[in-house]
Design a protein around this motif. Sequence first.
Motif, PDB file in Angstrom:
ATOM      1  N   PRO A   5      -5.210  18.079  61.608  1.00  0.00           N
ATOM      2  CA  PRO A   5      -5.900  18.842  61.710  1.00  0.00           C
ATOM      3  C   PRO A   5      -6.809  18.972  59.633  1.00  0.00           C
ATOM      4  N   TYR A   6      -7.562  19.495  59.400  1.00  0.00           N
ATOM      5  CA  TYR A   6      -8.582  18.838  58.145  1.00  0.00           C
ATOM      6  C   TYR A   6      -6.939  18.341  57.149  1.00  0.00           C
ATOM      7  N   TRP A   7      -6.337  19.732  56.655  1.00  0.00           N
ATOM      8  CA  TRP A   7      -5.734  19.227  55.490  1.00  0.00           C
ATOM      9  C   TRP A   7      -5.003  18.466  55.771  1.00  0.00           C
ATOM     10  N   ALA A   8      -4.733  17.881  56.762  1.00  0.00           N
ATOM     11  CA  ALA A   8      -3.327  16.571  56.510  1.00  0.00           C
ATOM     12  C   ALA A   8      -4.473  15.208  56.471  1.00  0.00           C
ATOM     13  N   TYR A   9      -5.200  15.540  55.826  1.00  0.00           N
ATOM     14  CA  TYR A   9      -6.309  13.745  55.679  1.00  0.00           C
ATOM     15  C   TYR A   9      -5.685  13.826  54.406  1.00  0.00           C
ATOM     16  N   ALA A  10      -5.511  12.776  53.120  1.00  0.00           N
ATOM     17  CA  ALA A  10      -6.687  13.340  52.067  1.00  0.00           C
ATOM     18  C   ALA A  10      -7.765  12.653  51.651  1.00  0.00           C
ATOM     19  N   TRP A  11      -8.876  13.990  51.810  1.00  0.00           N
ATOM     20  CA  TRP A  11      -9.565  13.595  51.860  1.00  0.00           C
ATOM     21  C   TRP A  11     -10.434  12.531  50.555  1.00  0.00           C
ATOM     22  N   ALA A  12     -11.980  12.015  50.732  1.00  0.00           N
ATOM     23  CA  ALA A  12     -11.825  11.751  49.312  1.00  0.00           C
ATOM     24  C   ALA A  12     -12.165  11.935  48.393  1.00  0.00           C
ATOM     25  N   GLY A  13     -12.254  13.695  48.299  1.00  0.00           N
ATOM     26  CA  GLY A  13     -12.703  14.018  46.377  1.00  0.00           C
ATOM     27  C   GLY A  13     -11.679  13.868  46.174  1.00  0.00           C
ATOM     28  N   GLY A  14     -10.605  15.126  47.200  1.00  0.00           N
ATOM     29  CA  GLY A  14      -9.125  14.941  46.256  1.00  0.00           C
ATOM     30  C   GLY A  14      -8.655  13.579  45.796  1.00  0.00           C
ATOM     31  N   ALA A  15      -8.689  12.670  47.084  1.00  0.00           N
ATOM     32  CA  ALA A  15      -7.734  11.308  46.757  1.00  0.00           C
ATOM     33  C   ALA A  15      -8.509  10.755  44.768  1.00  0.00           C
ATOM     34  N   VAL A  16      -9.651  11.001  44.858  1.00  0.00           N
ATOM     35  CA  VAL A  16     -10.563  10.498  43.395  1.00  0.00           C
ATOM     36  C   VAL A  16      -9.976  11.261  42.704  1.00  0.00           C
ATOM     37  N   LEU A  17      -9.880  12.525  42.535  1.00  0.00           N
ATOM     38  CA  LEU A  17      -9.331  13.571  41.922  1.00  0.00           C
ATOM     39  C   LEU A  17      -8.069  13.335  41.002  1.00  0.00           C
ATOM     40  N   ALA A  18      -6.899  13.278  42.309  1.00  0.00           N
ATOM     41  CA  ALA A  18      -5.883  12.726  42.279  1.00  0.00           C
ATOM     42  C   ALA A  18      -5.037  11.311  41.385  1.00  0.00           C
ATOM     43  N   ARG A  19      -6.472  10.256  41.490  1.00  0.00           N
ATOM     44  CA  ARG A  19      -6.016   9.202  41.096  1.00  0.00           C
ATOM     45  C   ARG A  19      -6.969   9.706  39.581  1.00  0.00           C
ATOM     46  N   LEU A  22      -4.021  11.347  37.774  1.00  0.00           N
ATOM     47  CA  LEU A  22      -2.855  10.091  37.178  1.00  0.00           C
ATOM     48  C   LEU A  22      -2.575   8.728  36.032  1.00  0.00           C
ATOM     49  N   ASP A  23      -4.687   8.776  35.560  1.00  0.00           N
ATOM     50  CA  ASP A  23      -4.516   7.746  34.994  1.00  0.00           C
ATOM     51  C   ASP A  23      -4.703   8.377  33.737  1.00  0.00           C
ATOM     52  N   ARG A  24      -5.431   9.335  33.783  1.00  0.00           N
ATOM     53  CA  ARG A  24      -5.688  10.199  32.294  1.00  0.00           C
ATOM     54  C   ARG A  24      -4.646  11.809  32.529  1.00  0.00           C
ATOM     55  N   PRO A  25      -3.560  11.361  32.114  1.00  0.00           N
ATOM     56  CA  PRO A  25      -2.012  12.014  32.398  1.00  0.00           C
ATOM     57  C   PRO A  25      -2.939  13.575  30.940  1.00  0.00           C
ATOM     58  N   VAL A  26      -3.766  12.961  30.106  1.00  0.00           N
ATOM     59  CA  VAL A  26      -4.064  13.827  29.197  1.00  0.00           C
ATOM     60  C   VAL A  26      -4.930  14.985  29.930  1.00  0.00           C
ATOM     61  N   SER A  27      -5.817  15.090  31.092  1.00  0.00           N
ATOM     62  CA  SER A  27      -6.630  15.780  31.313  1.00  0.00           C
ATOM     63  C   SER A  27      -6.079  17.209  31.970  1.00  0.00           C
ATOM     64  N   GLY A  44      -2.993  19.108  43.235  1.00  0.00           N
ATOM     65  CA  GLY A  44      -1.371  19.318  42.278  1.00  0.00           C
ATOM     66  C   GLY A  44      -0.341  18.561  42.436  1.00  0.00           C
ATOM     67  N   ILE A  45      -0.206  17.547  43.467  1.00  0.00           N
ATOM     68  CA  ILE A  45       0.784  17.407  43.244  1.00  0.00           C
ATOM     69  C   ILE A  45       0.801  16.096  41.877  1.00  0.00           C
ATOM     70  N   ALA A  46      -0.240  15.428  41.937  1.00  0.00           N
ATOM     71  CA  ALA A  46      -0.670  14.735  41.094  1.00  0.00           C
ATOM     72  C   ALA A  46      -0.284  15.492  39.160  1.00  0.00           C
ATOM     73  N   ALA A  47      -1.640  16.669  38.978  1.00  0.00           N
ATOM     74  CA  ALA A  47      -1.477  17.500  38.100  1.00  0.00           C
ATOM     75  C   ALA A  47      -0.112  17.622  37.610  1.00  0.00           C
ATOM     76  N   ALA A  48       0.889  18.019  38.910  1.00  0.00           N
ATOM     77  CA  ALA A  48       2.669  18.057  37.760  1.00  0.00           C
ATOM     78  C   ALA A  48       3.389  17.091  37.711  1.00  0.00           C
ATOM     79  N   LYS A  49       3.011  16.070  38.301  1.00  0.00           N
ATOM     80  CA  LYS A  49       3.524  14.888  37.711  1.00  0.00           C
ATOM     81  C   LYS A  49       3.008  14.120  36.413  1.00  0.00           C
ATOM     82  N   ALA A  50       1.958  14.252  36.865  1.00  0.00           N
ATOM     83  CA  ALA A  50       0.914  13.964  35.923  1.00  0.00           C
ATOM     84  C   ALA A  50       1.302  14.989  33.864  1.00  0.00           C
ATOM     85  N   GLY A  51       2.314  15.592  33.805  1.00  0.00           N
ATOM     86  CA  GLY A  51       2.717  16.811  32.930  1.00  0.00           C
ATOM     87  C   GLY A  51       2.192  18.059  32.306  1.00  0.00           C
TER      88      GLY A  51
END
Length: 171
Positions: A5-19, A22-27, A44-51
Amino acid sequence: EPQPPYWAYAWAGGAVLARYILDRPVSVAGLRVLDLGAGSGLVGIAAAKAGAREVLASEIDRNGVAALGLNAAANGVAITVVGQDITAGPPPPVDVVAAGDLFYGQDLADRVIPFLDRCLAARINVLIGDPGRTYLPRSRLRLLAEYRVPDVGEAKGAAMKPSGVFSFEPE
């Protein structure tokens, strides 16, 4: 062979947002974040991990909602999941909205853009991750970062195209 299913992939837009997050937790650090159209919950997981102080994830696919809960638990983070389309209503009480890959269809873009405008009106910062899909509102975007990542449905070994993280700007 059946496609995942579509949600089982890391789509490019989500992948770059997560990156980006994680690169700029201040965001997101100390802020309330909405992962809009969250899929499996990567952003959302990236955001939680970034504080992020609080993470809300909205996803309309029932199986995506289940996967989101499992993925958050597997990553040891707390995410509040909203299993319905929230784009018709007012924005929730958040500081940042992260929207990954929500511009691949006209009908979806036509629902998402007015919602994001209501977010801006409520002084919510809007981040968009997208590889340049057809209905991306390019005139409203300011490029913040660019990454090369694989995209959903591409063959293994396909050349990676740049995908951007943008801030959504008022008209």
